[in-house]
Design a protein around this motif. Sequence first.
Motif, PDB file in Angstrom:
ATOM      1  N   ALA A 157      58.294  27.105  59.709  1.00  0.00           N
ATOM      2  CA  ALA A 157      57.139  26.202  59.608  1.00  0.00           C
ATOM      3  C   ALA A 157      57.593  24.767  59.877  1.00  0.00           C
ATOM      4  CB  ALA A 157      56.525  26.327  58.225  1.00  0.00           C
ATOM      5  N   LYS A 158      58.797  24.442  59.373  1.00  0.00           N
ATOM      6  CA  LYS A 158      59.305  23.082  59.521  1.00  0.00           C
ATOM      7  C   LYS A 158      59.528  22.752  61.004  1.00  0.00           C
ATOM      8  CE  LYS A 158      62.839  20.503  57.246  1.00  0.00           C
ATOM      9  NZ  LYS A 158      64.097  20.652  56.560  1.00  0.00           N
ATOM     10  N   MET A 159      60.097  23.734  61.728  1.00  0.00           N
ATOM     11  CA  MET A 159      60.363  23.523  63.153  1.00  0.00           C
ATOM     12  C   MET A 159      59.066  23.306  63.916  1.00  0.00           C
ATOM     13  SD  MET A 159      63.237  26.356  63.783  1.00  0.00           S
ATOM     14  CE  MET A 159      62.889  26.730  65.471  1.00  0.00           C
ATOM     15  N   LEU A 160      58.064  24.139  63.583  1.00  0.00           N
ATOM     16  CA  LEU A 160      56.784  24.008  64.283  1.00  0.00           C
ATOM     17  C   LEU A 160      56.185  22.636  63.998  1.00  0.00           C
ATOM     18  CD1 LEU A 160      55.040  27.479  63.779  1.00  0.00           C
ATOM     19  CD2 LEU A 160      56.500  26.717  65.627  1.00  0.00           C
ATOM     20  N   ALA A 161      56.248  22.238  62.713  1.00  0.00           N
ATOM     21  CA  ALA A 161      55.633  20.968  62.333  1.00  0.00           C
ATOM     22  C   ALA A 161      56.317  19.801  63.028  1.00  0.00           C
ATOM     23  CB  ALA A 161      55.699  20.790  60.816  1.00  0.00           C
ATOM     24  N   SER A 162      57.659  19.813  63.070  1.00  0.00           N
ATOM     25  CA  SER A 162      58.289  18.631  63.656  1.00  0.00           C
ATOM     26  C   SER A 162      58.113  18.607  65.170  1.00  0.00           C
ATOM     27  CB  SER A 162      59.757  18.503  63.249  1.00  0.00           C
ATOM     28  OG  SER A 162      60.427  19.661  63.593  1.00  0.00           O
TER      29      SER A 162
ATOM     30  N   MET B  41      55.461  19.642  66.654  1.00  0.00           N
ATOM     31  CA  MET B  41      54.090  19.164  66.850  1.00  0.00           C
ATOM     32  C   MET B  41      54.032  17.647  66.703  1.00  0.00           C
ATOM     33  SD  MET B  41      52.037  22.160  64.972  1.00  0.00           S
ATOM     34  CE  MET B  41      50.557  21.283  64.649  1.00  0.00           C
ATOM     35  N   ASP B  42      54.740  17.147  65.674  1.00  0.00           N
ATOM     36  CA  ASP B  42      54.767  15.687  65.482  1.00  0.00           C
ATOM     37  C   ASP B  42      55.266  14.999  66.734  1.00  0.00           C
ATOM     38  OD1 ASP B  42      53.823  15.806  63.021  1.00  0.00           O
ATOM     39  OD2 ASP B  42      55.727  15.457  61.962  1.00  0.00           O
ATOM     40  N   ARG B  43      56.357  15.549  67.291  1.00  0.00           N
ATOM     41  CA  ARG B  43      56.971  14.913  68.461  1.00  0.00           C
ATOM     42  C   ARG B  43      56.014  14.892  69.643  1.00  0.00           C
ATOM     43  NH1 ARG B  43      61.711  18.018  67.059  1.00  0.00           N
ATOM     44  NH2 ARG B  43      61.152  19.527  68.645  1.00  0.00           N
ATOM     45  N   VAL B  44      55.402  16.039  69.933  1.00  0.00           N
ATOM     46  CA  VAL B  44      54.580  16.068  71.143  1.00  0.00           C
ATOM     47  C   VAL B  44      53.270  15.292  70.970  1.00  0.00           C
ATOM     48  CG1 VAL B  44      55.520  18.214  72.051  1.00  0.00           C
ATOM     49  CG2 VAL B  44      53.466  18.286  70.677  1.00  0.00           C
ATOM     50  N   VAL B  45      52.733  15.312  69.750  1.00  0.00           N
ATOM     51  CA  VAL B  45      51.484  14.586  69.549  1.00  0.00           C
ATOM     52  C   VAL B  45      51.739  13.096  69.750  1.00  0.00           C
ATOM     53  CG1 VAL B  45      49.762  13.924  67.828  1.00  0.00           C
ATOM     54  CG2 VAL B  45      50.386  16.320  68.111  1.00  0.00           C
ATOM     55  N   GLU B  46      52.857  12.624  69.216  1.00  0.00           N
ATOM     56  CA  GLU B  46      53.216  11.219  69.377  1.00  0.00           C
ATOM     57  C   GLU B  46      53.370  10.882  70.855  1.00  0.00           C
ATOM     58  OE1 GLU B  46      56.953   9.030  67.740  1.00  0.00           O
ATOM     59  OE2 GLU B  46      55.843   9.977  66.108  1.00  0.00           O
ATOM     60  N   LEU B  47      54.050  11.794  71.561  1.00  0.00           N
ATOM     61  CA  LEU B  47      54.291  11.592  72.993  1.00  0.00           C
ATOM     62  C   LEU B  47      52.966  11.539  73.757  1.00  0.00           C
ATOM     63  CD1 LEU B  47      56.914  11.741  74.867  1.00  0.00           C
ATOM     64  CD2 LEU B  47      56.047  13.982  75.486  1.00  0.00           C
ATOM     65  N   THR B  48      52.069  12.496  73.413  1.00  0.00           N
ATOM     66  CA  THR B  48      50.792  12.558  74.125  1.00  0.00           C
ATOM     67  C   THR B  48      49.988  11.295  73.886  1.00  0.00           C
ATOM     68  OG1 THR B  48      50.856  14.877  73.596  1.00  0.00           O
ATOM     69  CG2 THR B  48      48.838  14.089  74.570  1.00  0.00           C
ATOM     70  N   LEU B  49      50.022  10.806  72.625  1.00  0.00           N
ATOM     71  CA  LEU B  49      49.260   9.588  72.316  1.00  0.00           C
ATOM     72  C   LEU B  49      49.777   8.415  73.138  1.00  0.00           C
ATOM     73  CD1 LEU B  49      48.754   9.800  68.458  1.00  0.00           C
ATOM     74  CD2 LEU B  49      47.070  10.116  70.274  1.00  0.00           C
ATOM     75  N   SER B  50      51.137   8.327  73.234  1.00  0.00           N
ATOM     76  CA  SER B  50      51.668   7.180  73.978  1.00  0.00           C
ATOM     77  C   SER B  50      51.369   7.313  75.467  1.00  0.00           C
ATOM     78  CB  SER B  50      53.163   6.999  73.721  1.00  0.00           C
ATOM     79  OG  SER B  50      53.861   8.042  74.321  1.00  0.00           O
ATOM     80  N   VAL B  51      51.378   8.584  75.973  1.00  0.00           N
ATOM     81  CA  VAL B  51      51.034   8.788  77.388  1.00  0.00           C
ATOM     82  C   VAL B  51      49.588   8.360  77.630  1.00  0.00           C
ATOM     83  CG1 VAL B  51      50.652  10.550  79.171  1.00  0.00           C
ATOM     84  CG2 VAL B  51      52.710  10.614  77.784  1.00  0.00           C
ATOM     85  N   LYS B  52      48.718   8.805  76.662  1.00  0.00           N
ATOM     86  CA  LYS B  52      47.292   8.477  76.813  1.00  0.00           C
ATOM     87  C   LYS B  52      47.090   6.963  76.803  1.00  0.00           C
ATOM     88  CE  LYS B  52      44.879  12.523  75.182  1.00  0.00           C
ATOM     89  NZ  LYS B  52      44.514  13.197  73.956  1.00  0.00           N
TER      90      LYS B  52
ATOM     91  N   ASP C 207      56.104  20.349  77.064  1.00  0.00           N
ATOM     92  CA  ASP C 207      56.458  19.054  76.476  1.00  0.00           C
ATOM     93  C   ASP C 207      57.632  19.157  75.530  1.00  0.00           C
ATOM     94  OD1 ASP C 207      54.112  17.314  77.381  1.00  0.00           O
ATOM     95  OD2 ASP C 207      53.152  19.103  76.615  1.00  0.00           O
ATOM     96  N   ASP C 208      57.782  20.314  74.885  1.00  0.00           N
ATOM     97  CA  ASP C 208      58.869  20.464  73.918  1.00  0.00           C
ATOM     98  C   ASP C 208      59.242  21.935  73.825  1.00  0.00           C
ATOM     99  OD1 ASP C 208      60.646  20.027  71.667  1.00  0.00           O
ATOM    100  OD2 ASP C 208      59.588  18.130  71.439  1.00  0.00           O
ATOM    101  N   TYR C 209      60.133  22.232  72.890  1.00  0.00           N
ATOM    102  CA  TYR C 209      60.761  23.536  72.907  1.00  0.00           C
ATOM    103  C   TYR C 209      61.194  23.883  71.492  1.00  0.00           C
ATOM    104  CZ  TYR C 209      64.964  26.353  74.125  1.00  0.00           C
ATOM    105  OH  TYR C 209      65.944  27.301  74.250  1.00  0.00           O
ATOM    106  N   VAL C 210      60.831  25.074  71.000  1.00  0.00           N
ATOM    107  CA  VAL C 210      61.440  25.532  69.737  1.00  0.00           C
ATOM    108  C   VAL C 210      62.095  26.891  70.005  1.00  0.00           C
ATOM    109  CG1 VAL C 210      59.984  24.334  68.048  1.00  0.00           C
ATOM    110  CG2 VAL C 210      59.238  26.515  68.937  1.00  0.00           C
ATOM    111  N   ALA C 211      63.317  27.068  69.423  1.00  0.00           N
ATOM    112  CA  ALA C 211      64.025  28.332  69.635  1.00  0.00           C
ATOM    113  C   ALA C 211      63.688  29.254  68.476  1.00  0.00           C
ATOM    114  CB  ALA C 211      65.511  28.067  69.702  1.00  0.00           C
ATOM    115  N   LYS C 212      63.489  30.537  68.780  1.00  0.00           N
ATOM    116  CA  LYS C 212      63.228  31.504  67.720  1.00  0.00           C
ATOM    117  C   LYS C 212      64.534  31.796  67.007  1.00  0.00           C
ATOM    118  CE  LYS C 212      59.452  33.722  70.151  1.00  0.00           C
ATOM    119  NZ  LYS C 212      59.075  34.891  70.937  1.00  0.00           N
ATOM    120  N   PRO C 213      64.625  32.163  65.777  1.00  0.00           N
ATOM    121  CA  PRO C 213      63.486  32.360  64.892  1.00  0.00           C
ATOM    122  C   PRO C 213      62.859  31.032  64.475  1.00  0.00           C
ATOM    123  CG  PRO C 213      65.555  33.005  63.843  1.00  0.00           C
ATOM    124  CD  PRO C 213      65.891  32.490  65.176  1.00  0.00           C
ATOM    125  N   ILE C 214      61.531  31.039  64.495  1.00  0.00           N
ATOM    126  CA  ILE C 214      60.826  29.790  64.180  1.00  0.00           C
ATOM    127  C   ILE C 214      60.653  29.640  62.668  1.00  0.00           C
ATOM    128  CG2 ILE C 214      59.557  29.572  66.338  1.00  0.00           C
ATOM    129  CD1 ILE C 214      57.200  30.995  64.877  1.00  0.00           C
TER     130      ILE C 214
END
Length: 759
Positions: A733-738, A740-751, A724-731
């Motif tokens: 915490a901020k990158m992981l959090a944003s 997650m926000d993006r994909v969770v929002e996407l999943t909710l709208s898909v659902k 669903d999304d992609y983060v480039a290393k080095p990771i």
Amino acid sequence: MTKLWTSQTADWPLTATLDMDLEEFERDKARRSAFLNEVQVPILRLLGFVLLAGLTLLHKVFITGPFLWKEFLFFQAIIFGYVAFSWLALFLFYRKVTIISLGLVFLVLDLLFYTLVIYYSGGEKSWLFFVYLARIADQANTTFKRVLFFTHLSAGLYILMLVYLSWIERRPIFWPAELSKAALIYFSSLYIASTSRTAERLRARTQAAMQMSKDLIRQLREKSVQLEEEKIKAEAATQAKGEFLANMSHEIRTPMNGILGLTELALATELNEEQRELLGLAKKSADALLVIINDILDYSKIEAGKVDLDALPFNVADVIGDSVKTLAQAAHSKKLEFALDLDPALPAQMVGDAARLRQVILNLVGNAIKFTETGEVVLSATLQDQDDRGAYVHFAVRDTGIGIPPQKQEKIFQVFEQADSSTTRQYGGTGLGLAISTRLVHLMGGKLSVESTPGQGSTFHFTVYLGAAPSLPMPAEQLRGLRVLIVDDNTTNLRILEAIAKRWKMETCTAGSGVAALEMLRQAGEARPFQLILLDEQMPGMDGFNVIERARSQPETAEVTIMMLSSADQSSSAKRCRELGVEQYLVKPVRESELQEAVRKALGGEKKTTPRTGAVETAPAGNRMNILVAEDNPINQRLAVSMLQKMGHTVMIAGSGKEALDMQERHAVELIFMDVQMPEMDGLEATRRIRAHEEKSGTHIPIIAMTAHAMSGDRERCIAAGMDDYVAKPISAKMLASAMDRVVELTLSVKASMAKRSN
Ligand code: ADP
């Protein structure tokens, strides 16, 4: 005719002019010579002897006599027998006989038959001795030597005939007259031979020129083959470079991930002062190293043609605002005035590569701040030209910094070039930024250039072509016609804010100082009061707070909505704003959309007086998730786990794609971070299997790729595999959090849309 060479460089202009083949040329020459000797010369010979037969007849009848048919026909039979024989011989053997030229042999034999004709037509009394000159004439365009040979042969044969007549046939010969005839033949022939010399010289020159061009063509052909080989080698080398970079990026980024993350974690533990300082320095070095690695990688990617630009809709003003905001702190800490000047005519939404545009702006604005000690840095974007398909947007970054000497202004756009290498120590940098920006701007259809005066400052310009996108709705009616007073001592800022407010159809007034602002407020009075004040905090003389205090003390302005714009994000200022009842406190430069939002909130009575920070917040209890991290590297495992745990999530670890599959089936996993390169089964394959399984169950678990690969096409490969999304290393915490926000929002709208469909 075939091409001179079959080169893949089809666009090479020389191939068009050298459209011939040397071997083919030689073959063609041989073909023409054979045709001349096998067909043309025999036909001419036949015609010549027919003509001669006519002349002989006339000569015999009218001059020498007696004419006897039998005798005449007998002679002609001999002559035409020879003509037929020579034609047949040439036709059959011309190409086969190589030791001697058959054509030349028959030319010589012709003379014998000419002599026979002269003999028959009256011998010493015949006037047909001129026939020899025909042979001399038709050889005049060959060589001088050859004509001379035929000259001697003709004169010799004539004399031989005379000797035969005198000795064998015992005819009385008047030698002075006959020798004069032989001399006439000889000297006339010599004259013709001499004219052939000029022709021969010309021919020699033409041949030399031909030879020269043939040599040139040969050399060119060799060069082209050589170039072709080198091109193939260079292409192979570029490809190898690209692959090497992809691998190198992976290899370097993985340990960098560990170094940066672990240092960050260590810094968050309890440390004594010395340890903190040392670790802080280590982190700074690691950060700097990462910037350099990214720059080198980026430049090589562009050079290897591996950068594909996105064509996605984005909000132009926001992208520009976002990018400058990243650098605002750096400008403010140097006490620089940092302004954004956006053309009100710029379309809100356009199509292009927002990330690459941001990268160029960040580089130019970053440089402007780096090389400026006092004064201001202004980024402006102007609509230059617009049609149905898109628009040219002109960007300029102006600073009042050290400037660039004229002789260096061209050089700085090259790799590793700096205007003054001694500044490297003072300002840092690798000299790659402008080289990358130049190429990116080029890819976006523009050109990067600079104007600069040493000691006074520089302005970098570039224009990019952005596609048209469906336009966004203008601000709500609520803002239309609103009376706003904008107060700022910096005229550039004043102009920008005024332009934005005008875009929203507000009624604007501007003041360049606190005193002027108070005067305008007083004049407006109760009759035409201002509904909103946009106020700069730091102003000489009377600062923003003084203005607020005075305004609040006057009954007609006590309740007016005030928004404070500050150059520095200071919590003390925010606190004071709260105390003074200031509706919104914003840090400059402010994005258009952000200002709009704040104005709406301020007018709606919503108070938000603390500026936003970039800190990663802990997930509220309701949002805590069961997360699976699939990663084979133990350092990276620890890093991801501790970052996610700090956010309040529960984390499980899988060491390979296969393990991830098993765990995802056995546990109630709500989200997966999936490394791409793993032993046994990689992340792409694991994702494909999970998605295949979900087809049957009708569920969808969010999967976010974590990869050290930063080459183009990586993101596409992950998405194609079902991530669903992609983060480039080095990771971080901020990158992981944003992500997650993006994909969770996407999943909710898909659902939600799936639920709607099933209803
Ligand atoms: P870096 O900044 O990493 O050295 P760049 O390619 O971005 O690399 O810039 C190359 C050089 O151009 C800088 O080292 C500096 O000498 C000069 N330069 C770039 N921007 C400015 C500016 N705004 N003012 C003065 N010099 C500049």
